[in-house]
Design a protein around this motif. Structure first.
Motif: not given
Length: 125
Positions: A25-32, A98-106
């Motif tokens: 919903s937000e373009r500035t959403f910070s995700r890795s 789903a989305a996460r901010s931390a680096l690396g695909i879990s």
């Protein structure tokens, strides 16, 4: 609060294809990392595929979908996709973005902080 909105689910015959979409919903959403999980009837939610959102387009797939599903992202559109081909009845499930901010695909469910509401995929035999 960022919302992830999935679309594209439905009913398809075995061997058919569907493409799921998930937009934040937000373009500035910070995700890795963005990922797809699924929950089949009577089963735990499981990892399906993941893709890095920034720095690279690295992808990881569950063994059960390798060669049939493709995850991709369109950064300008703020959207991640899951192209599902050669669908099988055992792919029937509710699919979650789903989305996460931390680096690396879990592949772990608890590594992701943001979730969509899910979209139903039903594959008939």
């Amino acid at each position: 609060q960022v919302q992830l909105v999935e679309s594209g689910g439905g009913l398809v015959q075995a061997g058919g294809s569907l493409r799921l979409s998930c937009t934040a919903s937000e373009r500035t959403f910070s995700r890795s990392v963005m990922a797809w999980f699924r929950r089949a009837p009577g089963k735990e939610r499981e990892f399906v595929a993941g893709i890095r959102w920034i720095r690279s387009s690295e992808t990881i797939y569950a063994d059960s979908v390798k060669g049939r599903f493709t995850i991709s992202r369109d950064i300008p559109k703020n959207t991640v996709y899951l192209q599902m081909n050669s669908l099988k009845p055992e792919d029937t499930a509710v699919y979650f973005c789903a989305a996460r901010s931390a680096l690396g695909i879990s592949t772990a469910e608890n590594a992701y902080s943001y979730w969509g509401q899910g979209t139903q995929v039903t594959v008939s035999s």
